[in-house]
Motif scaffolding. Structure first.
Motif, PDB file in Angstrom:
ATOM      1  N   ILE A   1       0.821  -1.209   0.000  1.00 20.56           N
ATOM      2  CA  ILE A   1       0.000   0.000   0.000  1.00 20.56           C
ATOM      3  C   ILE A   1       0.858   1.263   0.000  1.00 20.56           C
ATOM      4  CG2 ILE A   1      -1.599   1.372   1.419  1.00 20.56           C
ATOM      5  CD1 ILE A   1      -2.909  -1.308   2.235  1.00 20.56           C
ATOM      6  N   ALA A   2       1.927   1.282   0.761  1.00 19.97           N
ATOM      7  CA  ALA A   2       2.712   2.508   0.973  1.00 19.97           C
ATOM      8  C   ALA A   2       3.112   3.199  -0.331  1.00 19.97           C
ATOM      9  CB  ALA A   2       3.924   2.213   1.837  1.00 19.97           C
ATOM     10  N   PRO A   3       3.791   2.544  -1.282  1.00 18.82           N
ATOM     11  CA  PRO A   3       4.190   3.289  -2.489  1.00 18.82           C
ATOM     12  C   PRO A   3       2.983   3.739  -3.321  1.00 18.82           C
ATOM     13  CG  PRO A   3       4.872   0.978  -2.652  1.00 18.82           C
ATOM     14  CD  PRO A   3       4.322   1.185  -1.288  1.00 18.82           C
ATOM     15  N   LEU A   4       1.914   2.931  -3.320  1.00 18.92           N
ATOM     16  CA  LEU A   4       0.715   3.323  -4.061  1.00 18.92           C
ATOM     17  C   LEU A   4       0.065   4.562  -3.416  1.00 18.92           C
ATOM     18  CD1 LEU A   4      -0.775  -0.245  -4.631  1.00 18.92           C
ATOM     19  CD2 LEU A   4       0.372   1.186  -6.351  1.00 18.92           C
ATOM     20  N   GLN A   5       0.077   4.588  -2.092  1.00 20.73           N
ATOM     21  CA  GLN A   5      -0.503   5.721  -1.365  1.00 20.73           C
ATOM     22  C   GLN A   5       0.337   6.981  -1.580  1.00 20.73           C
ATOM     23  OE1 GLN A   5      -3.548   5.632   0.558  1.00 20.73           O
ATOM     24  NE2 GLN A   5      -3.212   7.799   0.124  1.00 20.73           N
ATOM     25  N   TYR A   6       1.648   6.829  -1.632  1.00 20.52           N
ATOM     26  CA  TYR A   6       2.519   7.980  -1.887  1.00 20.52           C
ATOM     27  C   TYR A   6       2.201   8.585  -3.261  1.00 20.52           C
ATOM     28  CZ  TYR A   6       5.346   6.146   2.003  1.00 20.52           C
ATOM     29  OH  TYR A   6       5.776   5.689   3.204  1.00 20.52           O
TER      30      TYR A   6
END
Length: 188
Positions: free
Chosen positions: A133-138
């Protein structure tokens, strides 16, 4: 006359025959006894032993025994009844406790352990989801997410929510309906 050997626990084994030494006769070893009669076959779970120099049928629980506290195996090598803390009844396995002279399944302990294992697996899967999720959320936060990245972000968030709600499932923890990992068609 009938000769019997005395084993390390004190049980009588035999009858046995010893060689006759010419000019001397039969020499009994130090762990042997001579009786005027042959002993009958003992009952199941019993053996013959000398008690005050008299052959007596005694209880024989030698062999594999189990601790009533935890079911640990031990080899018992003494004649007579087992101490109160042991049983000859085989331990069925994890989550069984000794109660009312029998092994009984401790269902609460089994379910508690199962719950802990399921939640540990869920937590591993949640950590993996956070990494996805983290890179997609960034990318979403800075306004640079492509349409397929936005869809993937939504799928991973939904997957995480389903994992987090696992304890609300009807069959929890015995029956788990694991959510499908985004991007795969196989269930966990």
């Amino acid at each position: 006359m009938f000769n019997y050997l005395i084993d390390s626990a004190g049980a009588l084994l035999g009858p046995v025959e010893f060689f006759v030494t010419p000019g001397i006769g039969i020499q009994l070893p130090s762990n042997a006894v001579e009786l005027a009669y042959e002993l009958p076959t003992p009952e199941q779970g019993r053996t013959w032993a000398l008690v005050n120099n008299v052959p007596r049928e005694v209880i024989d629980r030698r062999g594999l025994v189990y601790r009533k506290e935890g079911g640990a195996q031990q080899i018992w090598s003494e004649l007579g009844e087992l101490p109160e803390s042991f049983t000859a009844e085989p331990w069925p396995g994890d989550y069984y406790v000794w109660a009312d002279n029998a092994w009984k399944l401790d269902e609460a302990a089994r379910l508690s352990d199962l719950k802990n294992k399921v939640l540990a697996k869920r937590d591993v899967l949640l950590r993996e989801a956070v990494l996805r999720i983290a890179p997609l959320q960034y990318a979403e936060d800075i306004g640079d997410a492509a349409h397929d990245e936005q869809l993937a972000l939504m799928e991973w968030k939904l997957y995480s929510v389903e994992l987090n709600r696992m304890e609300q499932q009807v069959g929890f923890p015995s029956e788990i309906n694991w959510p499908v990992v985004p991007g795969s068609s196989a269930k966990q």
